[in-house]
Design a protein around this motif. Structure first.
Motif, PDB file in Angstrom:
ATOM      1  N   LEU A 242     -73.447  93.067 -40.610  1.00  0.00           N
ATOM      2  CA  LEU A 242     -72.197  93.824 -40.673  1.00  0.00           C
ATOM      3  C   LEU A 242     -72.104  94.871 -39.568  1.00  0.00           C
ATOM      4  N   LYS A 243     -73.274  95.346 -39.132  1.00  0.00           N
ATOM      5  CA  LYS A 243     -73.260  96.307 -38.045  1.00  0.00           C
ATOM      6  C   LYS A 243     -72.597  95.679 -36.817  1.00  0.00           C
ATOM      7  N   LEU A 244     -72.991  94.433 -36.550  1.00  0.00           N
ATOM      8  CA  LEU A 244     -72.410  93.731 -35.400  1.00  0.00           C
ATOM      9  C   LEU A 244     -70.951  93.360 -35.653  1.00  0.00           C
ATOM     10  N   ALA A 245     -70.667  93.000 -36.910  1.00  0.00           N
ATOM     11  CA  ALA A 245     -69.291  92.616 -37.238  1.00  0.00           C
ATOM     12  C   ALA A 245     -68.354  93.799 -37.042  1.00  0.00           C
ATOM     13  N   LYS A 246     -68.862  94.951 -37.455  1.00  0.00           N
ATOM     14  CA  LYS A 246     -68.059  96.163 -37.349  1.00  0.00           C
ATOM     15  C   LYS A 246     -67.764  96.464 -35.882  1.00  0.00           C
ATOM     16  N   ALA A 247     -68.836  96.355 -35.058  1.00  0.00           N
ATOM     17  CA  ALA A 247     -68.654  96.607 -33.630  1.00  0.00           C
ATOM     18  C   ALA A 247     -67.639  95.638 -33.042  1.00  0.00           C
ATOM     19  N   ALA A 248     -67.631  94.430 -33.597  1.00  0.00           N
ATOM     20  CA  ALA A 248     -66.692  93.418 -33.090  1.00  0.00           C
ATOM     21  C   ALA A 248     -65.304  93.573 -33.699  1.00  0.00           C
ATOM     22  N   LYS A 249     -65.152  94.646 -34.450  1.00  0.00           N
ATOM     23  CA  LYS A 249     -63.867  94.951 -35.090  1.00  0.00           C
ATOM     24  C   LYS A 249     -63.401  93.840 -36.035  1.00  0.00           C
ATOM     25  N   ARG A 250     -64.357  93.280 -36.762  1.00  0.00           N
ATOM     26  CA  ARG A 250     -63.989  92.283 -37.750  1.00  0.00           C
ATOM     27  C   ARG A 250     -63.872  92.952 -39.100  1.00  0.00           C
ATOM     28  N   ASP A 251     -63.192  92.265 -40.009  1.00  0.00           N
ATOM     29  CA  ASP A 251     -63.101  92.748 -41.380  1.00  0.00           C
ATOM     30  C   ASP A 251     -64.425  92.438 -42.083  1.00  0.00           C
ATOM     31  N   CYS A 252     -65.167  93.496 -42.368  1.00  0.00           N
ATOM     32  CA  CYS A 252     -66.528  93.309 -42.875  1.00  0.00           C
ATOM     33  C   CYS A 252     -66.556  92.516 -44.179  1.00  0.00           C
ATOM     34  N   ASP A 253     -65.669  92.863 -45.105  1.00  0.00           N
ATOM     35  CA  ASP A 253     -65.658  92.176 -46.394  1.00  0.00           C
ATOM     36  C   ASP A 253     -65.470  90.685 -46.197  1.00  0.00           C
ATOM     37  N   GLN A 254     -64.501  90.378 -45.365  1.00  0.00           N
ATOM     38  CA  GLN A 254     -64.188  88.978 -45.152  1.00  0.00           C
ATOM     39  C   GLN A 254     -65.356  88.248 -44.490  1.00  0.00           C
ATOM     40  N   GLU A 255     -65.991  88.923 -43.556  1.00  0.00           N
ATOM     41  CA  GLU A 255     -67.090  88.286 -42.830  1.00  0.00           C
ATOM     42  C   GLU A 255     -68.246  87.950 -43.757  1.00  0.00           C
ATOM     43  N   ILE A 256     -68.634  88.918 -44.578  1.00  0.00           N
ATOM     44  CA  ILE A 256     -69.786  88.662 -45.442  1.00  0.00           C
ATOM     45  C   ILE A 256     -69.451  87.589 -46.476  1.00  0.00           C
ATOM     46  N   GLU A 257     -68.201  87.586 -46.920  1.00  0.00           N
ATOM     47  CA  GLU A 257     -67.801  86.549 -47.878  1.00  0.00           C
ATOM     48  C   GLU A 257     -67.877  85.166 -47.250  1.00  0.00           C
ATOM     49  N   SER A 258     -67.375  85.040 -46.043  1.00  0.00           N
ATOM     50  CA  SER A 258     -67.385  83.706 -45.427  1.00  0.00           C
ATOM     51  C   SER A 258     -68.829  83.285 -45.150  1.00  0.00           C
ATOM     52  N   PHE A 259     -69.649  84.263 -44.789  1.00  0.00           N
ATOM     53  CA  PHE A 259     -71.062  83.963 -44.546  1.00  0.00           C
ATOM     54  C   PHE A 259     -71.722  83.416 -45.816  1.00  0.00           C
ATOM     55  N   LEU A 260     -71.499  84.106 -46.921  1.00  0.00           N
ATOM     56  CA  LEU A 260     -72.113  83.698 -48.180  1.00  0.00           C
ATOM     57  C   LEU A 260     -71.604  82.331 -48.630  1.00  0.00           C
ATOM     58  N   GLU A 261     -70.297  82.143 -48.533  1.00  0.00           N
ATOM     59  CA  GLU A 261     -69.743  80.880 -49.000  1.00  0.00           C
ATOM     60  C   GLU A 261     -70.248  79.707 -48.170  1.00  0.00           C
ATOM     61  N   GLU A 262     -70.437  79.962 -46.895  1.00  0.00           N
ATOM     62  CA  GLU A 262     -70.902  78.901 -46.029  1.00  0.00           C
ATOM     63  C   GLU A 262     -72.329  78.493 -46.391  1.00  0.00           C
ATOM     64  N   LEU A 263     -73.112  79.453 -46.833  1.00  0.00           N
ATOM     65  CA  LEU A 263     -74.537  79.193 -46.985  1.00  0.00           C
ATOM     66  C   LEU A 263     -75.025  79.022 -48.420  1.00  0.00           C
ATOM     67  N   ILE A 264     -74.166  79.298 -49.378  1.00  0.00           N
ATOM     68  CA  ILE A 264     -74.672  79.415 -50.742  1.00  0.00           C
ATOM     69  C   ILE A 264     -75.419  78.166 -51.220  1.00  0.00           C
ATOM     70  N   GLU A 265     -75.046  76.992 -50.682  1.00  0.00           N
ATOM     71  CA  GLU A 265     -75.704  75.760 -51.135  1.00  0.00           C
ATOM     72  C   GLU A 265     -77.098  75.575 -50.542  1.00  0.00           C
ATOM     73  N   ALA A 266     -77.406  76.294 -49.482  1.00  0.00           N
ATOM     74  CA  ALA A 266     -78.697  76.086 -48.817  1.00  0.00           C
ATOM     75  C   ALA A 266     -79.842  76.456 -49.757  1.00  0.00           C
ATOM     76  N   PRO A 267     -80.860  75.596 -49.829  1.00  0.00           N
ATOM     77  CA  PRO A 267     -81.969  75.858 -50.749  1.00  0.00           C
ATOM     78  C   PRO A 267     -82.627  77.218 -50.504  1.00  0.00           C
ATOM     79  N   ALA A 268     -82.639  77.651 -49.237  1.00  0.00           N
ATOM     80  CA  ALA A 268     -83.325  78.906 -48.917  1.00  0.00           C
ATOM     81  C   ALA A 268     -82.690  80.101 -49.612  1.00  0.00           C
ATOM     82  N   MET A 269     -81.398  79.987 -49.961  1.00  0.00           N
ATOM     83  CA  MET A 269     -80.729  81.108 -50.613  1.00  0.00           C
ATOM     84  C   MET A 269     -81.358  81.413 -51.970  1.00  0.00           C
TER      85      MET A 269
END
Lengths: 659, 307
Positions: A242-269
């Motif tokens: 999020l530190k990088l997302a913030k610097a990139a002027k992205r919407d932090c909430d949205q970024e972390i949500e998309s990150f989680l949704e993209e990865l939630i199925e991965a066994p490593a999670m």
């Protein structure tokens, strides 16, 4: 994608004549090398045409002569370049500095396996030289060193070398080949050579070197691929991202949500640490609200870890699931169109139940709510799983509740115990806690284990007990208080007392002592109050009669074999009984055979004594004496540890014996 | 296990003349025989061991590096050819022809079941690869035991689970005493049962104990399975898609004890796949990996023998 592209991507070779994308592929040639020590045995390397020179140098180090080179024979996908190859391609003018290093690097690589420290020193030395001559070669140089360590599995040095490589770029402010850099970091990250904190630092690095949007894109891609590659996200990943997302002027909430949704199925999670989830808590809640699939994925990731000490980590995890609104997806399969759990709920819940015994309040609550689903799915619930060590234990309240709720219980493993520890707990925090034990002990599978558990429970006089290393203590009530005068528990209690009484009434001194001790530990004033007939029976226990029985049967010291004692005394034989076979006393009922170094003597039950001379070949060892009828079999092992035997009546006739 | 056996080099061991000797100090000579350094004294007699002084010479250092490198080279050849098989990749016959003179490459390729394929990759003829000739093409012994020379642009090395009539070929190979350096026709193959097809993870090889994670991970390295994030991985391309089998070996401290876990199959997005959706080769290779690793677990009560 065309067949050719797929084949190339899969690591295959495509005919030299085929049309391929020449930016992504490279031509292969066969280089045939000869070595004076190998005569005319040819060594053929499949090498990329453009990197042939580097290959030749490496071969020269081993003493091979210059090769015979074939024409192009195939295409292959371009590969990441080794150090020398990189220098040849990128800076041919200065490549000689790199090529000078090739031999030394080969030497260090040979050291790396057995003496990593020495190899490291050698690399450091080379880095110094390179720093003087061509310092822009340092990053790929350290990379190559790191790869050497990585390939032999030395992750510490590999990670250190990668850090050196990144550092060289930073310190010398070198222009870096970004795409390549990214691939290299990923390559090391995927082999587990880079720790979470090093990755945090790499995030800062990116920020300094790239425009914010690009830095964020690279870092996010790295995190995604790393997790997909099977590495659990590290604790501060959300913060770093999020530190990088913030610097990139992205919407932090949205970024972390998309990150989680993209990865939630991965066994490593499933192995992400607690602080990771804590940091994502808000996002998880929002996603769960709109995506049932996400909720089910979180349930699938609910896997208790095996632990040897400490509190269960499930408590905190379930608290979060509760907060996010995930739990309700548990009570009903495919709630709001959610995907199925992929395994019977009984299997899932069985793991949760077994993770913490005595059952916490949470388990009891969940059991109650899950009962309809468990009954509907019909898979029996396993309450005890086979464990690596220790014995698996079932909480009596959970067991009784299953019977009460009509939930089928799976067959327990061969060894298991039933504990009353939670049942005795001073804090009756749930209606299912401290139930009357009515149905469970009537099931033959659990009966004897419940009996043993009760015996233990009856000794509980209340107070604090330790649950385990690094776990909070448990406050318990005295047994009688916990039991009350409820019919179910009283019935088992009574049976338990009766069994002890029966033992008191019908046994000799030794068992009497044992039973009396048991009684002392488990007898309550309430036992006598609740079961007046037993109190009466206790009064009638006749110790004198027991003593008489004992004496009539004979005291242990009275047993003896005078003939045996005589030969032991006369022959000054030292009896060395030993469980592991190294004994000189051999018992074959009704005979006793005893040996010293010279003789073997058999004493019959009729006091008849037969003495034989012990004749064994040199260096042999007596294994056993077996008296059969009037004869004696002498079994021994020779110096080769092979078994033989002969009859004492005819020592000349030898037989082989197994073992 | 896909471990390269030492190649049979010089058939007659006593034939010291066949070894190309290199001059070393004091008129001694050094050479390489069957992957080891050997020494000859000035009188021309082969010594049983290399004298210490010579062992530390620069020439000996180079030769021992060469020996190690040759072993690596052989493993590299093996991995490459094995990959062609596991990923069902057609191999241009030009490549086979170019590699054939190297005994290591030849050992890996010889006696493998190959199907020649036309330019589109469609299989035409199947047989055991026996010889390669620059003019005649690829020499195979077919199912009828007949030798055939085939001129084709490329060939396939099929995975055994994809070979029809595997038993015939096994019989021919056994009759003619053809042995394979790469396990192909005698490779253990596994097919998913109807019950397994419904699952997305296999627990058949779980709970295998290793006293140290190190032991498990170095075993994986020996067997050629990369370890990532606590999983031993075996990547297979099937139907033009990469699918990776992953077998949990633990990711705690390298010195700590570890237990094997589940076997899963993930696609390129790392999504675990239902076993029914996993290709036959991938499944077979995944189970083979798990069983190979599991076979080396520490068994608590070892009855006699190694313990």
């Amino acid at each position: 994608m065309s067949t050719t592209t797929v084949q190339l991507e899969a690591g295959g070779l495509v005919a030299a004549k085929a049309k391929v994308d020449e930016n992504a592929a490279e031509q292969l040639v066969a280089r045939t090398y000869l070595h004076p020590a190998l005569g005319n045995r040819a060594v053929i390397r499949l090498a990329s045409d453009r990197l042939g020179q580097a290959e030749d140098l490496a071969m020269e180090f081993l003493g091979f002569a210059a090769p015979k080179i074939s024409g192009p024979i195939a295409w292959q996908q371009r590969r990441s370049l080794g150090f020398a190859a990189w220098a040849l391609i990128n800076d041919p003018k200065n490549a000689r500095f790199a090529l000078d290093m090739v031999k030394r690097m080969k030497g260090a690589a040979r050291l790396a396996k057995s003496k990593p420290g020495h190899a490291w020193d050698a690399y450091s030395e080379m880095a110094k030289d390179l720093g003087r001559s061509a310092r822009h070669f340092l990053p790929p140089f350290w990379e190559e060193a790191g790869r050497t360590f990585k390939d032999i599995g030395n992750q510490t040095y590999a990670g250190r070398a990668l850090n050196k490589s990144l550092e060289a770029e930073r310190v010398h402010a070198l222009e870096s080949d970004r795409a390549r850099r990214r691939d290299v970091v990923l390559e090391f990250v995927l082999s587990g050579c880079v720790s979470g904190s090093a990755l945090s630092e790499y995030g800062d690095d990116l920020q300094n070197h790239y425009p914010p949007a690009e830095a964020y894109a690279i870092f996010r891609d790295l995190c995604v691929r790393r997790t997909r590659g099977g590495m659990a996200p590290w604790a501060t990943l959300p913060k770093d991202l999020l530190k990088l997302a913030k610097a990139a002027k992205r919407d932090c909430d949205q970024e972390i949500e998309s990150f989680l949704e993209e990865l939630i199925e991965a066994p490593a999670m499933g192995r992400a640490p607690h602080p990771f989830w804590k940091a994502c808590s808000g996002a998880c809640k929002r996603i769960t609200a709109r995506s049932p699939a996400f909720a089910v994925a979180l349930l699938r990731h609910t896997r208790p870890e095996t632990r040897y000490y400490g509190e269960s980590k499930l408590g905190a995890w379930f608290e979060m699931l509760e907060e996010w609104g995930v739990i309700e997806y548990l009570w009903e399969d495919r709630l709001r169109g959610a995907p199925p759990l992929d395994e019977p709920i009984a299997v899932w819940f069985g793991r949760v139940v077994c993770d913490e015994v005595p059952a916490p309040k949470r388990t009891l609550e969940m059991l109650e709510k899950l009962a309809p689903r468990l009954k509907k799915e019909k898979t029996p619930l396993g309450l005890a799983i086979r464990r690596r060590y220790g014995v698996s234990t079932i909480d009596i309240d959970v067991l009784e509740a299953c019977f009460g709720l009509g939930v089928q219980v799976d067959d327990p493993p061969a060894e298991f115990e039933v504990t009353f520890a939670g049942w005795l707990s001073a804090d009756v925090d749930h209606p299912l806690r401290n139930q009357d034990v009515v149905k469970s002990w009537r099931d033959e599978r659990f009966k004897s284990a419940i009996y043993r558990g009760l015996d233990e429970a009856l000794t509980c006089r209340g107070g604090t007990v330790q649950r385990g290393y690094r776990q909070s203590n448990l406050e318990q009530r005295p047994f009688a208080l916990a039991a009350g005068d409820r019919p179910g528990i009283c019935e088992v209690w009574r049976m338990h007392a009766e069994e002890i009484f029966a033992s008191l009434e019908g046994s000799g001194l030794a068992s009497f002592e044992v039973a009396r001790e048991r009684l002392e530990a488990t007898l309550w004033p309430d036992t006598l109050r609740l079961f007046p007939d037993l109190a009466e029976r206790l009064q009638r226990v006749d110790a004198a009669a027991m003593l008489r029985r004992t004496l009539q049967a004979g005291v242990f010291d009275e047993y003896g074999l005078p003939a045996f004692e005589k030969i032991v005394d006369d022959g000054k034989i030292k009896i060395s009984p030993d469980r592991y076979g190294d004994t000189n006393l051999h018992l074959t009922f009704p005979n006793i055979a005893v040996s010293d170094k010279v003789h073997e003597t058999v004493v019959g039950s009729d006091d008849k004594v037969r003495k034989h001379e012990l004749r064994l070949p040199k260096k042999s060892q007596l294994a056993a004496l077996v008296a059969i009828g009037d004869d004696l079999a002498v079994i021994y092992r020779d110096d080769q540890y092979r078994g033989h035997f002969f009859w004492a009546s005819d020592p000349a006739q030898q037989y082989d014996s197994p073992g | 296990m896909a471990k390269p056996a030492a190649s049979p080099r010089q058939s007659d061991e006593s034939a010291t003349k066949d070894i190309p000797w290199l001059d070393a100090d004091k008129k001694y000579s050094l050479g390489i025989e069957a992957g080891k350094i050997v020494c000859r004294n000035p009188a021309g007699k082969k010594l049983t061991s290399v004298p210490k002084e010579l062992k530390e010479s620069e020439l000996a250092e180079q030769l021992s590096a060469l020996c190690e490198w040759l072993a690596d080279h052989r493993t590299e050849c093996l991995r490459r050819v094995e990959m062609w098989m596991l990923r069902s990749l057609p191999v241009p016959c030009d490549v086979v022809r170019a590699l054939w003179p190297d005994p290591d490459w030849r050992d890996m390729l010889r006696n493998l079941v190959v199907t020649t394929a036309d330019a589109q990759g469609n299989a035409a003829q199947t047989g055991l690869l026996r010889d390669v000739d620059p003019k005649k093409g690829i020499g195979v012994v077919d199912r009828d035991g007949e030798t055939q020379w085939i001129a084709a642009p490329q060939m396939l090395i099929p995975h055994p689970i994809l070979i029809d009539g595997l038993d015939d070929l096994r019989e021919i190979a056994a009759d003619m005493e053809f042995s394979q350096a790469i396990e192909q026709i005698f490779r253990p193959i596994f097919a998913a049962s109807a019950e397994q097809k419904e699952m997305s993870l296999l627990m058949d090889y779980s709970n295998g104990k290793f006293e140290q994670l190190n032991f498990a991970s170095s075993l994986c390295r020996r067997l050629g399975y990369p370890v990532r994030g606590g999983y031993a991985c075996s990547k297979v391309w099937e139907n033009a898609k990469p699918v990776e089998a992953r077998f949990w070996i633990g990711d705690d401290f390298p010195e700590g004890e570890t237990y094997t876990g589940e076997l899963i199959f993930v696609d390129s997005d790392q999504k675990p796949q239902k076993i029914a959706d996993v290709g036959r080769v991938t499944f077979s290779e995944g189970v083979r990996m798990a069983s190979q690793i599991y076979a080396k677990r520490k068994v608590e009560k070892d009855e006699g023998g190694e313990a």
